[in-house]
Design an enzyme around this catalytic site. Structure first.
Site, PDB file in Angstrom:
ATOM      1  N   GLY A  51       1.104  -1.371   0.200  1.00  0.00           N
ATOM      2  CA  GLY A  51       0.237  -0.190  -0.072  1.00  0.00           C
ATOM      3  C   GLY A  51       1.171   0.759   0.370  1.00  0.00           C
ATOM      4  O   GLY A  51       0.108   2.042   0.397  1.00  0.00           O
ATOM      5  N   SER A 189      -7.328  -0.834  12.501  1.00  0.00           N
ATOM      6  CA  SER A 189      -7.960   0.731  12.941  1.00  0.00           C
ATOM      7  C   SER A 189      -8.744   0.429  14.163  1.00  0.00           C
ATOM      8  O   SER A 189      -9.716  -1.053  14.265  1.00  0.00           O
ATOM      9  CB  SER A 189      -9.223   0.756  11.543  1.00  0.00           C
ATOM     10  N   TYR A 202     -15.405  -3.697   6.362  1.00  0.00           N
ATOM     11  CA  TYR A 202     -14.155  -3.346   7.570  1.00  0.00           C
ATOM     12  C   TYR A 202     -13.632  -4.075   8.320  1.00  0.00           C
ATOM     13  O   TYR A 202     -12.945  -4.033   8.738  1.00  0.00           O
ATOM     14  CB  TYR A 202     -14.182  -1.856   6.954  1.00  0.00           C
TER      15      TYR A 202
HETATM   16  C1  LIG Z   1     -15.340   5.263  21.514  1.00  0.00           C
HETATM   17  C2  LIG Z   1     -15.072   6.200  20.394  1.00  0.00           C
HETATM   18  C3  LIG Z   1     -16.392   6.061  19.410  1.00  0.00           C
HETATM   19  C4  LIG Z   1     -16.364   5.930  17.885  1.00  0.00           C
HETATM   20  C5  LIG Z   1     -17.086   5.568  17.070  1.00  0.00           C
HETATM   21  C6  LIG Z   1     -16.994   5.019  15.670  1.00  0.00           C
HETATM   22  C7  LIG Z   1     -15.336   6.067  15.011  1.00  0.00           C
HETATM   23  C8  LIG Z   1     -14.847   5.905  13.732  1.00  0.00           C
HETATM   24  C9  LIG Z   1     -13.694   5.877  13.656  1.00  0.00           C
HETATM   25  C10 LIG Z   1     -13.069   5.692  12.217  1.00  0.00           C
HETATM   26  C11 LIG Z   1     -11.682   5.618  12.467  1.00  0.00           C
HETATM   27  C12 LIG Z   1     -11.062   4.752  11.017  1.00  0.00           C
HETATM   28  C13 LIG Z   1     -11.416   4.942   9.890  1.00  0.00           C
HETATM   29  C14 LIG Z   1     -10.524   3.871   9.059  1.00  0.00           C
HETATM   30  O1  LIG Z   1      -9.608   3.235   9.283  1.00  0.00           O
HETATM   31  C15 LIG Z   1     -10.329   4.114   8.127  1.00  0.00           C
HETATM   32  C16 LIG Z   1     -12.159   4.562   6.735  1.00  0.00           C
HETATM   33  O2  LIG Z   1     -12.586   3.793   7.179  1.00  0.00           O
HETATM   34  S1  LIG Z   1     -12.428   6.072   6.329  1.00  0.00           S
HETATM   35  C17 LIG Z   1     -14.319   4.953   5.624  1.00  0.00           C
HETATM   36  C18 LIG Z   1     -15.242   5.654   7.136  1.00  0.00           C
HETATM   37  N1  LIG Z   1     -16.412   5.128   6.498  1.00  0.00           N
HETATM   38  C19 LIG Z   1     -17.346   5.608   7.699  1.00  0.00           C
HETATM   39  O3  LIG Z   1     -17.423   6.343   8.870  1.00  0.00           O
HETATM   40  C20 LIG Z   1     -18.752   5.489   6.939  1.00  0.00           C
HETATM   41  C21 LIG Z   1     -19.611   6.706   6.425  1.00  0.00           C
HETATM   42  N2  LIG Z   1     -20.608   6.618   5.506  1.00  0.00           N
HETATM   43  C22 LIG Z   1     -20.789   5.823   4.008  1.00  0.00           C
HETATM   44  O4  LIG Z   1     -20.137   6.453   3.866  1.00  0.00           O
HETATM   45  C23 LIG Z   1     -22.250   6.107   4.499  1.00  0.00           C
HETATM   46  O5  LIG Z   1     -22.938   7.088   5.044  1.00  0.00           O
HETATM   47  C24 LIG Z   1     -22.927   4.539   3.557  1.00  0.00           C
HETATM   48  C25 LIG Z   1     -22.584   4.393   2.682  1.00  0.00           C
HETATM   49  C26 LIG Z   1     -22.596   3.745   4.871  1.00  0.00           C
HETATM   50  C27 LIG Z   1     -24.222   5.240   3.442  1.00  0.00           C
HETATM   51  O6  LIG Z   1     -24.325   6.011   2.327  1.00  0.00           O
HETATM   52  P1  LIG Z   1     -26.010   6.834   2.326  1.00  0.00           P
HETATM   53  O7  LIG Z   1     -26.961   5.318   1.920  1.00  0.00           O
HETATM   54  O8  LIG Z   1     -25.976   8.190   1.813  1.00  0.00           O
HETATM   55  O9  LIG Z   1     -26.765   7.092   3.443  1.00  0.00           O
HETATM   56  P2  LIG Z   1     -25.992   8.673   4.430  1.00  0.00           P
HETATM   57  O10 LIG Z   1     -24.269   8.766   4.528  1.00  0.00           O
HETATM   58  O11 LIG Z   1     -26.943   9.641   4.351  1.00  0.00           O
HETATM   59  O12 LIG Z   1     -26.641   8.103   6.152  1.00  0.00           O
HETATM   60  C28 LIG Z   1     -27.357   8.027   6.911  1.00  0.00           C
HETATM   61  C29 LIG Z   1     -27.411   7.975   8.565  1.00  0.00           C
HETATM   62  O13 LIG Z   1     -26.318   7.602   8.508  1.00  0.00           O
HETATM   63  C30 LIG Z   1     -25.316   8.542   9.512  1.00  0.00           C
HETATM   64  N3  LIG Z   1     -24.027   7.477   8.994  1.00  0.00           N
HETATM   65  C31 LIG Z   1     -23.591   7.016   8.271  1.00  0.00           C
HETATM   66  N4  LIG Z   1     -22.044   6.528   7.971  1.00  0.00           N
HETATM   67  C32 LIG Z   1     -22.352   7.412  10.195  1.00  0.00           C
HETATM   68  C33 LIG Z   1     -20.758   7.056  10.703  1.00  0.00           C
HETATM   69  N5  LIG Z   1     -19.668   6.234  10.524  1.00  0.00           N
HETATM   70  N6  LIG Z   1     -21.176   7.356  11.614  1.00  0.00           N
HETATM   71  C34 LIG Z   1     -21.872   8.460  12.375  1.00  0.00           C
HETATM   72  N7  LIG Z   1     -23.275   7.889  11.316  1.00  0.00           N
HETATM   73  C35 LIG Z   1     -23.215   7.473  10.359  1.00  0.00           C
HETATM   74  C36 LIG Z   1     -25.490   9.302   8.421  1.00  0.00           C
HETATM   75  O14 LIG Z   1     -25.058  10.830   8.999  1.00  0.00           O
HETATM   76  C37 LIG Z   1     -26.687   9.993   7.908  1.00  0.00           C
HETATM   77  O15 LIG Z   1     -27.494  10.375   9.015  1.00  0.00           O
HETATM   78  P3  LIG Z   1     -27.934  11.660   9.535  1.00  0.00           P
HETATM   79  O16 LIG Z   1     -28.472  11.680  10.060  1.00  0.00           O
HETATM   80  O17 LIG Z   1     -29.355  11.018   8.518  1.00  0.00           O
HETATM   81  O18 LIG Z   1     -28.225  12.603   8.546  1.00  0.00           O
HETATM   82  N1  LIG Z   2      -7.250   6.714   6.288  1.00  0.00           N
HETATM   83  C1  LIG Z   2      -7.645   5.953   8.230  1.00  0.00           C
HETATM   84  O1  LIG Z   2      -8.342   6.897   8.235  1.00  0.00           O
HETATM   85  C2  LIG Z   2      -7.515   4.722   8.351  1.00  0.00           C
HETATM   86  C3  LIG Z   2      -7.021   4.003   7.585  1.00  0.00           C
HETATM   87  N2  LIG Z   2      -6.545   2.722   8.038  1.00  0.00           N
HETATM   88  C4  LIG Z   2      -5.883   1.760   7.304  1.00  0.00           C
HETATM   89  O2  LIG Z   2      -3.894   2.447   7.024  1.00  0.00           O
HETATM   90  C5  LIG Z   2      -3.993   1.604   5.698  1.00  0.00           C
HETATM   91  C6  LIG Z   2      -3.633   2.865   4.406  1.00  0.00           C
HETATM   92  O3  LIG Z   2      -4.795   3.398   4.607  1.00  0.00           O
HETATM   93  P1  LIG Z   2      -4.662   4.762   4.053  1.00  0.00           P
HETATM   94  O4  LIG Z   2      -3.804   4.930   3.451  1.00  0.00           O
HETATM   95  O5  LIG Z   2      -5.626   5.626   3.955  1.00  0.00           O
HETATM   96  O6  LIG Z   2      -5.307   4.480   2.474  1.00  0.00           O
HETATM   97  P2  LIG Z   2      -4.796   4.983   0.638  1.00  0.00           P
HETATM   98  O7  LIG Z   2      -6.478   4.595  -0.474  1.00  0.00           O
HETATM   99  O8  LIG Z   2      -4.868   6.537   0.855  1.00  0.00           O
HETATM  100  O9  LIG Z   2      -3.851   3.838   0.496  1.00  0.00           O
HETATM  101  C7  LIG Z   2      -4.485   2.796   0.012  1.00  0.00           C
HETATM  102  C8  LIG Z   2      -3.210   2.313  -0.402  1.00  0.00           C
HETATM  103  O10 LIG Z   2      -3.452   0.223  -0.712  1.00  0.00           O
HETATM  104  C9  LIG Z   2      -3.453   0.164  -2.532  1.00  0.00           C
HETATM  105  N3  LIG Z   2      -4.172  -1.580  -1.915  1.00  0.00           N
HETATM  106  C10 LIG Z   2      -4.942  -1.741  -1.973  1.00  0.00           C
HETATM  107  N4  LIG Z   2      -6.327  -3.064  -2.427  1.00  0.00           N
HETATM  108  C11 LIG Z   2      -4.717  -3.978  -2.664  1.00  0.00           C
HETATM  109  C12 LIG Z   2      -4.414  -4.653  -3.102  1.00  0.00           C
HETATM  110  N5  LIG Z   2      -4.874  -5.320  -3.791  1.00  0.00           N
HETATM  111  N6  LIG Z   2      -2.920  -4.489  -2.971  1.00  0.00           N
HETATM  112  C13 LIG Z   2      -2.371  -4.163  -2.894  1.00  0.00           C
HETATM  113  N7  LIG Z   2      -2.125  -2.715  -2.789  1.00  0.00           N
HETATM  114  C14 LIG Z   2      -3.703  -2.657  -2.289  1.00  0.00           C
HETATM  115  C15 LIG Z   2      -4.014   0.717  -3.158  1.00  0.00           C
HETATM  116  O11 LIG Z   2      -3.400   1.316  -4.340  1.00  0.00           O
HETATM  117  C16 LIG Z   2      -3.432   2.088  -2.278  1.00  0.00           C
HETATM  118  O12 LIG Z   2      -2.242   2.534  -2.514  1.00  0.00           O
HETATM  119  C17 LIG Z   2      -5.353   0.658   5.576  1.00  0.00           C
HETATM  120  O13 LIG Z   2      -5.028  -0.761   5.582  1.00  0.00           O
HETATM  121  C18 LIG Z   2      -6.959   1.174   5.570  1.00  0.00           C
HETATM  122  O14 LIG Z   2      -7.683   0.542   5.784  1.00  0.00           O
HETATM  123  C19 LIG Z   2      -6.681   2.568   9.455  1.00  0.00           C
HETATM  124  C20 LIG Z   2      -7.377   3.405  10.055  1.00  0.00           C
HETATM  125  C21 LIG Z   2      -7.623   5.026  10.089  1.00  0.00           C
END
Ligand SMILES: CCCCCCCCCCCCCC(=O)CC(=O)SCCNC(=O)CCNC(=O)[C@H](O)C(C)(C)COP(=O)(O)OP(=O)(O)OC[C@H]1O[C@@H](n2cnc3c(N)ncnc32)[C@H](O)[C@@H]1OP(=O)(O)O
Ligand SMILES: NC(=O)C1=CN([C@@H]2O[C@H](COP(=O)(O)OP(=O)(O)OC[C@H]3O[C@@H](n4cnc5c(N)ncnc54)[C@H](O)[C@@H]3O)[C@@H](O)[C@H]2O)C=CC1
EC number: 1.1.1.n12
Length: 294
Positions: A51, A189, A202
């Site tokens: 990555g 994560s 995830y």
């Molecule tokens: C002790 C501490 C507790 C901490 C709590 C958890 C914290 C999490 C931190 C995560 C940090 C690490 C992240 C990481 O490893 C890297 C990633 O994974 S980055 C991606 C993170 N992804 C998300 O958080 C999901 C985000 N949500 C979405 O992408 C979309 O909502 C989804 C595709 C799931 C659905 O889309 P759609 O159908 O369009 O619905 P809406 O987007 O309109 O959402 C409906 C409704 O739900 C609420 N909501 C959605 N996701 C979250 C969420 N993750 N946390 C809280 N609430 C969420 C959204 O706000 C809407 O609420 P309304 O009030 O109806 O507007």
């Molecule tokens: N960005 C965030 O908030 C957080 C990220 N992480 C984790 O950290 C790691 C890195 O994430 P980011 O740098 O944020 O994401 P990013 O999307 O910037 O980088 C991910 C990289 O992984 C590569 N990749 C995806 N699938 C692959 C595969 N099958 N084989 C080889 N390479 C592949 C992509 O091409 C990209 O370059 C991930 O495992 C993610 O889950 C964990 C916690 C929080």
């Protein structure tokens, strides 16, 4: 052009002061002094980073190289891996990486054959196994449980969990065969501990990474004198939200909700994770195995 905030200019050379660096008015030293690189804690290390083409993996590659490691930068996206190597100084970087020039590799970590070939290519290129292995490769396919497709589940598990299994296994096999010690760092994560709305796939993958890493630590940690021991440390790092392309897909209304829960009050930077990873890669963490929580 080097990514913003990379602390590197267009040639990949460290800037005197990183762009946007706001020297504290009190005159206290910056939180992340650039002279940390002078420690060269990883001078003889060969580091495999998956990555490495983006976000945390790129920041980890830059940080490990600053401490003297030679970096094998692997990514699914070959061009992105090559850009990372270019940032590190590319070919001819031997002068700053005593262990050889940083090199880019392409592999899909979810494919066993690709991972096997990756380790073969790295060892053929550097005549040794990587003593530091950092698995950053990962992706998200977010959706509510009630709507999540089997494919979204399968792909996230295949890359985030099976990918780490394959890389950890292949790297450990290479180190054991060579009688070398090593440090394996897997990026999990916080979601793997507490869950997160929209991330059943995830969260499951990241929780699996924690258990995989803790078990590998138990099997590989002891020194060679034990039949199952090999002096290989295994740790997982569990970041919260970090500003990378992965989080740029998160709806702003969700980020607004979560930022309020973050003790530091803002998202982290990839360099924050890279600092923790570098500590775990170095002998400064020589007695730490089984996990580190951020
Ligand atoms: C002790 C501490 C507790 C901490 C709590 C958890 C914290 C999490 C931190 C995560 C940090 C690490 C992240 C990481 O490893 C890297 C990633 O994974 S980055 C991606 C993170 N992804 C998300 O958080 C999901 C985000 N949500 C979405 O992408 C979309 O909502 C989804 C595709 C799931 C659905 O889309 P759609 O159908 O369009 O619905 P809406 O987007 O309109 O959402 C409906 C409704 O739900 C609420 N909501 C959605 N996701 C979250 C969420 N993750 N946390 C809280 N609430 C969420 C959204 O706000 C809407 O609420 P309304 O009030 O109806 O507007
Ligand atoms: N960005 C965030 O908030 C957080 C990220 N992480 C984790 O950290 C790691 C890195 O994430 P980011 O740098 O944020 O994401 P990013 O999307 O910037 O980088 C991910 C990289 O992984 C590569 N990749 C995806 N699938 C692959 C595969 N099958 N084989 C080889 N390479 C592949 C992509 O091409 C990209 O370059 C991930 O495992 C993610 O889950 C964990 C916690 C929080």
């Amino acid at each position: 052009m080097a990514p913003r905030g990379s602390g590197l200019d267009w040639r990949g050379c460290a800037l005197a002061t990183p762009p946007g660096w706001d020297w504290p008015s009190a005159g206290c030293p910056p939180a992340r002094p650039l002279d940390m690189a002078s420690q060269l804690r990883l001078r003889s290390a060969l580091a495999l980073v998956t990555g490495a083409g983006s976000g945390i993996g790129r920041a980890v590659s830059v940080r490990l190289a600053k401490e003297g490691a030679t970096v094998a930068a692997c990514d699914l996206d070959r061009a992105a891996a090559c850009e990372t190597v270019w940032l590190l100084g590319g070919q001819g970087s031997e002068k700053v990486a005593p262990g050889g020039a940083h090199t880019a590799f392409q592999a899909d970590v979810s494919e066993a054959g690709a991972v096997r070939r990756l380790l073969e290519q790295v060892q053929a290129c550097f005549s040794r196994p990587p003593s530091v292995v950092v698995s950053c490769a990962g992706l998200t396919r977010d959706e509510f449980l009630l709507r999540m497709s089997e494919d979204d589940w399968d792909r996230v598990i295949a890359v985030n969990l099976k990918g780490i299994f394959l890389v950890t296994q292949a790297a450990a096999q290479a180190l054991v065969s060579s009688g070398c010690r090593g440090s394996i760092i897997n990026i999990s994560s916080i979601v793997g501990k507490v869950g997160n709305v929209g991330q059943t796939n995830y969260a499951a993958s990241k929780a699996g990474v924690i258990g995989l890493t803790q078990t590998a630590a138990r099997e590989l940690g002891r020194l060679v004198r034990h039949p199952w021991g090999h002096g290989i440390r295994c740790n997982s790092v569990l970041p919260g939200f970090i500003t990378t392309p992965m989080t740029q897909k998160v709806p702003q209304k969700v980020l607004d909700k979560v930022i309020g829960m973050i003790p530091m009050g803002h998202l982290g930077d990839p360099e924050d994770v890279a600092d923790a990873v570098t500590f775990l890669a170095s002998e400064d963490s020589g007695y730490i195995t089984g996990g580190l929580f951020m």
